[in-house]
Design a protein around this motif. Structure first.
Motif, PDB file in Angstrom:
ATOM      1  N   VAL A 402      -3.748 -11.761   1.099  1.00 18.25           N
ATOM      2  CA  VAL A 402      -3.872 -11.138  -0.526  1.00 18.25           C
ATOM      3  C   VAL A 402      -5.424 -11.311  -0.717  1.00 18.25           C
ATOM      4  N   PRO A 403      -6.429 -10.175  -1.122  1.00 20.69           N
ATOM      5  CA  PRO A 403      -5.439  -8.915  -1.539  1.00 20.69           C
ATOM      6  C   PRO A 403      -5.400  -7.748  -0.183  1.00 20.69           C
ATOM      7  N   GLY A 404      -5.026  -8.121   0.988  1.00 20.51           N
ATOM      8  CA  GLY A 404      -5.017  -7.329   2.028  1.00 20.51           C
ATOM      9  C   GLY A 404      -3.762  -6.836   2.327  1.00 20.51           C
ATOM     10  N   HIS A 405      -3.221  -7.038   3.643  1.00 21.24           N
ATOM     11  CA  HIS A 405      -1.918  -6.350   3.998  1.00 21.24           C
ATOM     12  C   HIS A 405      -0.609  -6.733   3.090  1.00 21.24           C
ATOM     13  N   HIS A 406      -0.600  -8.041   2.879  1.00 21.11           N
ATOM     14  CA  HIS A 406       0.290  -8.567   2.368  1.00 21.11           C
ATOM     15  C   HIS A 406       0.584  -7.872   0.804  1.00 21.11           C
ATOM     16  N   LEU A 407      -0.606  -7.861  -0.034  1.00 25.36           N
ATOM     17  CA  LEU A 407      -0.495  -7.517  -1.145  1.00 25.36           C
ATOM     18  C   LEU A 407      -0.070  -5.805  -1.043  1.00 25.36           C
ATOM     19  N   GLN A 408      -0.512  -5.122  -0.184  1.00 23.48           N
ATOM     20  CA  GLN A 408      -0.485  -3.697   0.203  1.00 23.48           C
ATOM     21  C   GLN A 408       0.816  -3.709   0.418  1.00 23.48           C
ATOM     22  N   VAL A 409       1.480  -4.128   1.302  1.00 21.22           N
ATOM     23  CA  VAL A 409       2.722  -3.835   1.951  1.00 21.22           C
ATOM     24  C   VAL A 409       3.868  -4.440   1.288  1.00 21.22           C
ATOM     25  N   ALA A 410       3.691  -5.719   0.765  1.00 28.09           N
ATOM     26  CA  ALA A 410       4.769  -6.204   0.069  1.00 28.09           C
ATOM     27  C   ALA A 410       5.162  -5.522  -1.352  1.00 28.09           C
ATOM     28  N   LEU A 419      10.294   3.934  -5.715  1.00 21.29           N
ATOM     29  CA  LEU A 419      10.130   4.613  -4.682  1.00 21.29           C
ATOM     30  C   LEU A 419      11.480   4.737  -3.768  1.00 21.29           C
ATOM     31  N   ASN A 420      11.759   5.613  -3.125  1.00 15.81           N
ATOM     32  CA  ASN A 420      12.613   5.611  -1.986  1.00 15.81           C
ATOM     33  C   ASN A 420      12.383   4.882  -1.013  1.00 15.81           C
ATOM     34  N   LYS A 421      13.172   4.595  -0.063  1.00 12.46           N
ATOM     35  CA  LYS A 421      13.162   3.604   0.900  1.00 12.46           C
ATOM     36  C   LYS A 421      11.868   3.887   2.155  1.00 12.46           C
ATOM     37  N   TRP A 422      12.092   5.201   2.232  1.00 15.66           N
ATOM     38  CA  TRP A 422      10.843   5.660   3.349  1.00 15.66           C
ATOM     39  C   TRP A 422       9.652   5.564   2.754  1.00 15.66           C
ATOM     40  N   TRP A 428       3.483   4.462   6.493  1.00 19.58           N
ATOM     41  CA  TRP A 428       2.221   3.762   7.066  1.00 19.58           C
ATOM     42  C   TRP A 428       1.598   4.455   7.837  1.00 19.58           C
ATOM     43  N   THR A 429       0.241   4.435   7.375  1.00 15.78           N
ATOM     44  CA  THR A 429      -0.873   5.128   8.161  1.00 15.78           C
ATOM     45  C   THR A 429      -2.133   4.271   8.434  1.00 15.78           C
ATOM     46  N   SER A 430      -2.514   3.910   9.506  1.00 18.24           N
ATOM     47  CA  SER A 430      -3.320   2.882  10.118  1.00 18.24           C
ATOM     48  C   SER A 430      -4.731   3.018   8.940  1.00 18.24           C
ATOM     49  N   GLY A 431      -5.216   4.009   8.787  1.00 20.45           N
ATOM     50  CA  GLY A 431      -6.482   4.416   8.020  1.00 20.45           C
ATOM     51  C   GLY A 431      -6.257   4.010   6.653  1.00 20.45           C
ATOM     52  N   HIS A 432      -5.187   3.989   6.143  1.00 20.14           N
ATOM     53  CA  HIS A 432      -4.565   3.716   4.805  1.00 20.14           C
ATOM     54  C   HIS A 432      -4.631   2.061   4.823  1.00 20.14           C
ATOM     55  N   GLY A 433      -3.570   1.629   5.940  1.00 19.05           N
ATOM     56  CA  GLY A 433      -3.371   0.096   5.649  1.00 19.05           C
ATOM     57  C   GLY A 433      -4.554  -0.869   6.193  1.00 19.05           C
ATOM     58  N   ARG A 558      -2.681   1.853  -9.311  1.00 20.97           N
ATOM     59  CA  ARG A 558      -2.206   3.337  -9.154  1.00 20.97           C
ATOM     60  C   ARG A 558      -2.168   3.631  -7.740  1.00 20.97           C
ATOM     61  N   ALA A 559      -3.133   2.882  -7.223  1.00 22.45           N
ATOM     62  CA  ALA A 559      -3.369   3.383  -5.736  1.00 22.45           C
ATOM     63  C   ALA A 559      -2.431   2.744  -4.699  1.00 22.45           C
ATOM     64  N   LEU A 560      -2.109   1.466  -4.838  1.00 26.34           N
ATOM     65  CA  LEU A 560      -1.076   0.716  -4.019  1.00 26.34           C
ATOM     66  C   LEU A 560       0.151   1.310  -4.461  1.00 26.34           C
ATOM     67  N   ASP A 561       0.617   1.675  -5.699  1.00 26.26           N
ATOM     68  CA  ASP A 561       1.715   2.106  -5.801  1.00 26.26           C
ATOM     69  C   ASP A 561       2.394   3.272  -5.268  1.00 26.26           C
ATOM     70  N   ILE A 562       1.238   4.154  -4.529  1.00 27.35           N
ATOM     71  CA  ILE A 562       1.707   5.098  -3.934  1.00 27.35           C
ATOM     72  C   ILE A 562       2.456   4.943  -2.407  1.00 27.35           C
ATOM     73  N   GLY A 563       2.206   3.895  -2.018  1.00 26.99           N
ATOM     74  CA  GLY A 563       2.312   3.483  -0.582  1.00 26.99           C
ATOM     75  C   GLY A 563       1.428   4.016   0.299  1.00 26.99           C
ATOM     76  N   GLY A 564       1.799   3.450   1.641  1.00 27.52           N
ATOM     77  CA  GLY A 564       0.828   3.832   2.875  1.00 27.52           C
ATOM     78  C   GLY A 564       0.850   5.027   3.354  1.00 27.52           C
ATOM     79  N   VAL A 565       0.610   6.269   2.491  1.00 31.48           N
ATOM     80  CA  VAL A 565       0.690   7.521   2.917  1.00 31.48           C
ATOM     81  C   VAL A 565      -0.717   7.894   3.557  1.00 31.48           C
ATOM     82  N   GLY A 566      -0.967   8.969   4.267  1.00 30.83           N
ATOM     83  CA  GLY A 566      -2.081   9.361   4.775  1.00 30.83           C
ATOM     84  C   GLY A 566      -3.323   9.533   3.800  1.00 30.83           C
ATOM     85  N   LEU A 567      -4.347   9.304   4.315  1.00 27.46           N
ATOM     86  CA  LEU A 567      -5.505   9.128   3.332  1.00 27.46           C
ATOM     87  C   LEU A 567      -5.747  10.345   2.353  1.00 27.46           C
TER      88      LEU A 567
END
Length: 579
Positions: A402-410, A419-422, A428-433, A558-567
């Motif tokens: 935190v505030p990196g991958h764990h906060l972002q993913v979890a 949000l749906n399960k997908w 997940w997109t590497s550039g986003h994550g 707002r940004a993190l709640d969108i999830g790991g979509v493409g940038l």
């Protein structure tokens, strides 16, 4: 954007009524269910039960099954109508991700996949790290999965042969390295030997010893899996090595495709290559200033040597390393929750572990959907390494935790009411994550957590490495001229090595592996720094738009709640440009 409830307007700590599932949600979740049935390794990684004794089919038929699933899903999406902004994000994200995956498949990249870090060789072995080990039955599942390793590797060899017949073969350097990895895994002190020797029950019942029948089954299964990896190493040498191209470069056309795949965005490669060199110069100048604070009159490398010798920054042994990681990660969560981030209660737990492999590097694995398996930060410590410097590693804890991958993913996994399960588990997109994780490192500097000159040097050293690999990766694979400092002209391995070691200060073995990674996995390594750039640009755009009303905490939510979509999808969603 419409006025319906969106991830951008709901706090991560608010208990909200569940949003009714839509047709697009059902399509997305059905796709995920079918995907993990085809990829049990992904199911294990995501913590989805029901596939723990199976492995993926890496044969051409397995790849074609994925292609058929994508085509079926895209057709369903074309017939679906979004009902709110959440649906619009899902629709845009799935079309972009599945469409790019199909382009990658049609280009032959799935069948030929072989590299030192992210190909079936590593994926098959790696899934065992995430399997539960609390009971004899858990170990029985591990044993039964181990018996499937020979078939999984045989299917991969079918794909490699199919790709080879079409002229698609990974570079010779990658084949040679994978042969060495096979040998390491099956050595007397390798992974499979340690797996059997170290098998214990991880719950609190009794002495933690396995039943004799379970031990025997595990030993037999591990022996079969080890033999399959040993045979794989010989097969790669006999069937692939001689035909593998000597050149490392994939070429600009293929590179443009993989760059889009890792970023979820299209960037101007020539402009980004020039920017990468400018970033290296900027960071180098800042490192020189910090070196003066650490040891007046010293060079950067002399200041780093002083930090390495300073007992205040030293850790001795992996037990101290693990305890230090956990303490720093827990402190970050406690300090940031409620101030700069909304952090839900389940996300406030992260587990720091020493990885069972010895390849080097640090990585994060997300929690299961119900958080019974927490998010985890893993440190893969190379053989013989017993001393660690906190000055260089604190920034990595923030990157992975935190505030990196764990906060972002979890946090995204937690958002089941919206949000749906997908979206929560698999987008997940590497550039986003990775871009977010570098942004997180920079944010901790902005918030004052890296004011100590040693820790600041660690941040800058990490940033220098990330910027240098933008230059190396794009330069080598895109066949741009090398920088003047390494002689200009065509890139060679020696020029890449010189540039890397001029701008990175990790050990030789670690950097050799890093360079092999860039040369064999084009587009992935630059996605960190390019992703950070795009995240920073997005924050600047939102701040400029909102002026005095801008809230950093609200932007993060707002940004993190969108999830790991493409940038590109992220930017359009945050700025309200999806239609």
């Amino acid at each position: 954007m419409s006025t319906e409830t969106t991830p951008e307007t709901t706090s991560a700590t608010t208990t909200a009524a569940a949003r009714p599932a839509t047709d697009i949600d059902r399509i997305a979740d059905d796709y995920l269910a079918k995907f993990v049935a085809l990829s049990p390794i992904t199911a294990t990684y995501l913590g989805i039960a029901g596939h723990d004794e199976e492995l993926d089919d890496f044969s051409p038929a397995g790849h074609e099954a994925h292609a058929e699933l994508r085509a079926e899903t895209l057709a369903l999406l074309d017939g679906a109508t979004p009902v709110d902004d959440i649906d619009r994000v899902t629709l845009a994200a799935m079309r972009e991700r599945l469409g790019l995956a199909d382009e990658t498949y049609r280009a032959g990249l799935d069948e030929m996949a072989l590299n030192v870090i992210a190909s079936p060789l590593q994926e098959v072995r790696g899934c065992f790290d995430l399997m539960p080990t609390a009971t004899d039955e858990d170990w029985g599942a591990i044993s039964r999965r181990l018996t499937r390793v020979p078939d999984a590797l045989a299917g991969w060899k079918e794909s490699l042969l199919s790709a080879s017949a079409k002229g698609h073969i990974a570079p010779r350097r990658q084949v040679e390295a994978c042969i060495r990895q096979c040998a390491d895994l099956v050595a007397d002190d390798g992974y499979f030997a340690h797996l059997v020797e170290g098998a214990r029950l991880s719950d609190d019942t009794g002495a933690g010893e396995l039943a004799e029948s379970t031990k025997d089954a595990l030993a037999t299964a591990a022996e079969g899996a080890s033999a399959a990896y040993s045979q794989l190493g010989r097969w790669l040498k006999d069937h692939l090595l001689d035909d593998a191209p000597v050149a490392d470069a994939c070429g600009e056309e293929r590179y443009a495709l993989v760059s889009r795949s890792f970023l979820g965005a299209t960037v101007d490669l020539a402009e980004t290559y020039a920017w990468g060199q400018q970033e290296v110069e900027r960071i180098t100048a800042e490192m020189e200033q910090v070196a003066e604070q650490i040891k007046p009159g010293s060079t950067v490398k002399e200041a780093i040597a002083a930090l390495d010798a300073d007992p205040a920054y030293q850790l001795h042994g992996t037990d101290e390393l693990k305890a230090w990681m956990q303490k720093r990660a827990d402190e970050a969560i406690a300090n940031l929750a409620g101030t700069h981030f909304d952090i839900p209660d389940p996300v406030r737990t992260i587990e720091c572990l020493i990885a069972p492999t010895q390849t080097g590097g640090i990585y994060y694995t997300g929690p299961s959907e119900d958080f019974s398996r927490p998010g985890r930060m893993w440190w893969s410590v190379p053989k013989g390494v017993t001393e660690f410097g906190t000055w260089k590693e604190l920034t990595t804890v923030y990157h992975e935790g935190v505030p990196g991958h764990h906060l972002q993913v979890a946090q995204t996994v937690f958002r089941s009411e919206l949000l749906n399960k997908w979206r929560r588990m698999f987008a997940w997109t590497s550039g986003h994550g990775e871009g977010w994780a570098l942004y997180a490192e920079r944010l901790m500097d902005e918030l004052g957590y890296m004011d100590d000159p040693g820790n600041k040097m660690g941040l800058l050293d990490s940033q220098s490495l990330r910027a240098a690999r933008v230059v190396i990766d794009i330069g080598v694979h895109g066949r741009f001229d090398a920088p003047a400092e390494v002689g200009g002209g065509e890139w060679t391995y020696d020029k890449a090595w010189q540039y890397l070691t001029d701008h990175a200060n990790q050990g030789e073995a670690w950097l050799r592996f890093e360079l092999d990674r860039y040369l064999g996995w084009p587009g992935q390594a630059p996605s960190y720094k390019i992703g950070e750039r795009l995240w920073m640009q997005l924050r600047d755009q939102v701040q400029e738009r909102e002026g005095d009303s801008f809230s950093l905490k609200d932007f993060h939510r707002r940004a993190l709640d969108i999830g790991g979509v493409g940038l590109d999808t992220l930017r359009a969603a945050v700025l309200g440009e999806l239609t």
